[in-house]
Design an enzyme around this catalytic site. Sequence first.
Site, mmCIF file in Angstrom:
data_model
loop_
_atom_site.group_PDB
_atom_site.id
_atom_site.type_symbol
_atom_site.label_atom_id
_atom_site.label_comp_id
_atom_site.label_asym_id
_atom_site.label_seq_id
_atom_site.Cartn_x
_atom_site.Cartn_y
_atom_site.Cartn_z
ATOM 1 N N CYS A 1 13.774 10.464 6.580
ATOM 2 C CA CYS A 1 13.666 10.055 7.979
ATOM 3 C C CYS A 1 15.016 10.221 8.671
ATOM 4 C CB CYS A 1 13.185 8.627 8.068
ATOM 5 S SG CYS A 1 14.121 7.541 7.005
ATOM 6 N N GLU B 1 10.345 16.150 14.837
ATOM 7 C CA GLU B 1 10.699 15.950 13.430
ATOM 8 C C GLU B 1 10.027 17.035 12.579
ATOM 9 O OE1 GLU B 1 9.031 12.442 11.413
ATOM 10 O OE2 GLU B 1 11.018 12.083 10.588
ATOM 11 N N GLU C 1 9.382 1.207 11.021
ATOM 12 C CA GLU C 1 10.431 2.192 10.698
ATOM 13 C C GLU C 1 9.768 3.554 10.783
ATOM 14 O OE1 GLU C 1 13.461 1.423 10.449
ATOM 15 O OE2 GLU C 1 13.460 -0.691 9.917
ATOM 16 N N GLY D 1 2.358 4.813 13.120
ATOM 17 C CA GLY D 1 2.986 3.581 13.611
ATOM 18 C C GLY D 1 2.352 3.143 14.931
ATOM 19 N N LYS E 1 0.847 -1.197 0.000
ATOM 20 C CA LYS E 1 0.000 0.000 0.000
ATOM 21 C C LYS E 1 0.876 1.238 0.000
ATOM 22 C CE LYS E 1 -1.962 2.863 2.649
ATOM 23 N NZ LYS E 1 -1.899 3.994 1.714
ATOM 24 N N GLY F 1 6.752 4.950 8.181
ATOM 25 C CA GLY F 1 5.943 6.170 8.177
ATOM 26 C C GLY F 1 6.098 6.912 9.485
#
Length: 496
Positions: free
Chosen positions: A285, A386, A251, A234, A176, A229
Amino acid sequence: MNTKLLINGELIETKEKQAVVNPSTQEVIAEVSVATEKETALALDSCRQAFNGGPWRTFSLKDRKGYILKIAHGILDSAQELAQLESLNTGKPIKEATFMDIPSAAKTFEHFADALESYLVSCDLALSSAAGKAQSSLVREPHGVAVLIVPWNYPLLIASWKMAQALAAGNTVILKPSSLTPLTALKLAQIIRDAGFPQGAVNVLNGPGAAVGEMLCRDRRVDMISFTGSNDVGKQIIGYSSGCVKKMIMELGGKSAGIVLNDADLESAVNGSLCSIFLNQGQMCTAMSRLLVQDKIYDVFLKEFVSKAKRIVLGDGLDFETQMGPLICNAHRQRVLDYVKKAQTQGARLLCGGSVPADGRLRKGFFFEPTVLGEVTGGMQVFREEIFGPVACVTKFSTVEEAIALANGTEFGLAACIWTRDAASARYAASALDAGTVWVNTYGMFYNEVPYGGFKQSGFGKELGREGFLEYTRLKNVLFDAAVDAKPIVNYWYGF
Ligand code: NAD
C-alpha cells in the site's frame, strides 16, 4: 497445515472447500474450509457471548498480557513453517517472509502485550466551578466485538497488527483473511486454539469478502470494523454502516511519491527507491509507485535505477536466492500489464520491463518484470491510480514546490519519501506533504511504537503506537461529584 476455521474455541472443518494456489507455480497447495452463512452466524454469536459474558475482558491485565504473549511465542515456535506458508501462498520471496513478515508479526504481539497496561491507564481530572468540585475519571474500555478484515499482500503481518491491538484492548475478535491467502491466518488460528484462549474470544473465518465479509460488517452484534484493503471495498463497508453505526478504521490504497532532490546521496536514494517500489513485487500500500526526481540528478539517477532494476532476480518465492516473486494472481498481473500499456499510449517511455518474463522457468507463475516508466506526467492514469505492482513511474521536476504539488496531486495520502542531505528542505517538504507518513532518507520503516495510517482517500484511523491502540478502545467519562456544601445545580433544580 491447518485448513480449518476457528469458531467458538474449536477448529472446524466445513463442507464447503476452496483451493489455495501457489502463485509461483499455479499448483494447488491446499483445500481449506470456507465459512458459509451458518458458520459466520456461529462465529458472531460466539464472539458476542464471549465479550458479554467474559472472561476475556474481565481478565486482569496481567493475565491478558500472558495470553497475548503465548501467541507471540507460538508464532516464533512455528516461524519457519509460517514463513514457508506465507511464501507459498503469496509468492513473496522467502527471505522477506523469514526476516520481515513473521518476526515482525511476533514482535507486534509482544509489544502490545508489554505496553497494554501503560496504554490503558485511566486519567483523572479534578474539575471545579462555581457549583462545586468534581472529579472526572476518563476510562478506556474495549469496543466489544471487533471484526478484522485483511488483504492478501501481508496476510499474517496485517492480521497480527489488528489482532494484537484489538485483544490487548480487551475486545473479542473475528479475523477474516483474504480468500486468496488464508494459510497463515489458519495457522495462527491453530496457535491461538493451542494457547487455550477463552471460547469465542478469537474466531478466524475464511470466506469470500462479498458474502462472509459483508455479513460480518452489516451485523449488529459487531461493534467495530478494522479494515485494510482497497478503496472500493472500503467505501462499500462504510456504506453498510449507514444501517448500523460502528467504530471503523479504514486503511485503504495509496499512490505514494518518493521525492529525490539534487543534493540527495545518490547511492541511498537509488537503493532505497528500488526497495520502495519493488519489495513484495510492488504489492505494498505504501509503494512509492511515483518517483519524482529533480532535474540535475534525473539522468544519473535514472541510469543507475534502471540498471539495478534490470538485475533484480525473479524466481519461485521459496528459493532463498529470489529477490522478486510472482504477482498474486493472473487477473492482477493482467491489470498491471494494462496499466503499463495504457501509460505508453499516453506518452510514457518504457525504460525496462513491462512484460511477462520470457524465461521458461517462470512460465507457470504469475511473474511480471520489474518495470520503469520514464517521462510520466501528472495527467496520466499511472500517475494517479494505484497499480499495486512492480511499476515505477518516474517524473522530472525543477523546484521543491513543484515536487510537492505533484506529490499531493492525487486523491490518496498514505505515505511519501524524501531523499535529501538538506535538513531544512526535508522539514519543509515533510510539513507540506499530504501524507500520513513521511520517510526522510529511508523507506518503509514501521515501528510498533509509532502510529501509521493515511489521509484523504487512503482512509482514516491509525494502526500501531499508542494512538493506533486507542482506536481499539472507547473512552468513558465517569464523573463523581463530591460536593457537600455547594450542591451541584442539577441536584436541587427541581428540589426546592
Ligand atoms: P480488497 O479490498 O479486495 O480485499 C480486502 C479484504 O476485504 C479481503 O479480505 C476481502 O475478502 C474483503 N472483502 C472484499 N469485499 C468485501 C465486502 N463487500 N465486505 C467486506 N469485506 C470484503 O483488497 P486486496 O486486493 O486484498 O488488497 C489490496 C488493497 O489493499 C490495495 O488497494 C492496497 O493498497 C490495500 N492495502 C492497504 C494497506 C494500508 O495500510 N493502507 C495495507 C495493505 C493493503
